[in-house]
Enzyme design. Sequence first.
Site, mmCIF file in Angstrom:
data_model
loop_
_atom_site.group_PDB
_atom_site.id
_atom_site.type_symbol
_atom_site.label_atom_id
_atom_site.label_comp_id
_atom_site.label_asym_id
_atom_site.label_seq_id
_atom_site.Cartn_x
_atom_site.Cartn_y
_atom_site.Cartn_z
ATOM 1 C CE LYS A 44 47.371 84.164 10.758
ATOM 2 N NZ LYS A 44 47.601 84.829 12.065
ATOM 3 C CG ASN A 68 48.688 90.428 16.345
ATOM 4 O OD1 ASN A 68 47.757 89.767 15.876
ATOM 5 N ND2 ASN A 68 49.495 89.946 17.264
ATOM 6 C CG MET A 70 47.495 89.773 12.597
ATOM 7 S SD MET A 70 47.899 91.364 11.884
ATOM 8 C CE MET A 70 48.131 90.882 10.183
ATOM 9 C CB CYS A 128 41.986 78.085 17.818
ATOM 10 S SG CYS A 128 41.919 76.633 18.836
ATOM 11 C CG ASN A 130 36.210 77.090 23.670
ATOM 12 O OD1 ASN A 130 35.538 76.305 23.017
ATOM 13 N ND2 ASN A 130 36.548 76.868 24.917
ATOM 14 N N GLY A 220 57.046 91.169 21.515
ATOM 15 C CA GLY A 220 58.258 91.979 21.599
ATOM 16 C C GLY A 220 58.905 91.973 22.971
ATOM 17 N N GLY A 269 58.844 86.608 16.203
ATOM 18 C CA GLY A 269 57.670 87.236 15.583
ATOM 19 C C GLY A 269 57.909 88.720 15.317
#
Length: 309
Positions: A44, A68, A70, A128, A130, A220, A269
């Site tokens: 992860k 998602n 998360m 990620c 910024n 998906g 995934g």
Amino acid sequence: TDISTHILDQRMRSPVYNASGVMCRETTELEAVRHSDAGALVSKSCTLEARDGNPEPRYAATPFGSINSMGLPNHGYRYYLDYAAHYDYTDKPLFISISGLSLADNLHMLDAFQRLKRPLLPEVNLSCPNVPGKPQLGYSFDDMATALTAIHAAMDIPFGVKLPPYFDISHFEMAAEIFNRFERLKFLTCINSIGNGLVVDTDSETVLIKPKNGLGGIGGDYVLPTALANVNTFYRLCPDKQIIGCGGIGAGEQVFQHILCGASAVQVGTRLWEEGAGLFTRLNQELVAIMQRKGYQCLADFRGKLCTL
Ligand SMILES: CC(C)(C)CCc1c(C(=O)O)[nH]c(=O)[nH]c1=O
């Protein structure tokens, strides 16, 4: 029928493994992938400190995939550093996903992983965050170039990047031009989820996930055409790099399609989240069946050989 492949000089008995974020936050999950028929495993995305992530529900399965938000729940990089320090690299390759909240965090974590002197493969997550108010790194080309320049200068081991999906031809070209500057940037994983989709439940007239007013990354079946376009376009534009395909894989047929488009390996995934680690056995069998039907002996017989009209 040989379905083995290599990423750099590391052999994989199967080209299929997990996508970062699925079945890879806990060591028990990483071990489940390691003991499955997956050809590799990836952890992860980690940050400097442990994170709980967003309030639940933060993942939902949908008729054709998943959504998602998360929020990067993970145990902090030291947890994955410990796993990587004790890992048996003769078994299957270990990829480590890194998603620091700043360039300094990314550099700190990457340095710690390369100091292990182990053949782990860093995958830097360019989705990620910024600076707040700016697009994610993968969509801020100047910031992405600056970050990759610093990472490339700091890294003496090969690494890869996990890319968000691109949609505009000029964006493919600008991104590829940046990636091609960096010799030790050896693989591109295409794609991350398609950002900020919205799935609605008609009966309750409600979103499915709690964070971000229900907005989340889409995975998906929905994303297969976009994933294949990113795999094949970067395969054509970055001939000195390997492409790892991710997105829309639920059966051997999509594994075949990703490899036909140029992928050296593929990640799963949503389908893995829904089906569990037995998925890898099924996908390997389905890929072999397709290859046998077509008379292919190995992946190189068809990798990147997509026909155009
Ligand atoms: C979306 C971020 C939280 C900035 C990075 C982690 C991540 C997540 C996540 O942890 O929410 N979900 C994804 O589908 N892809 C990702 O790269």
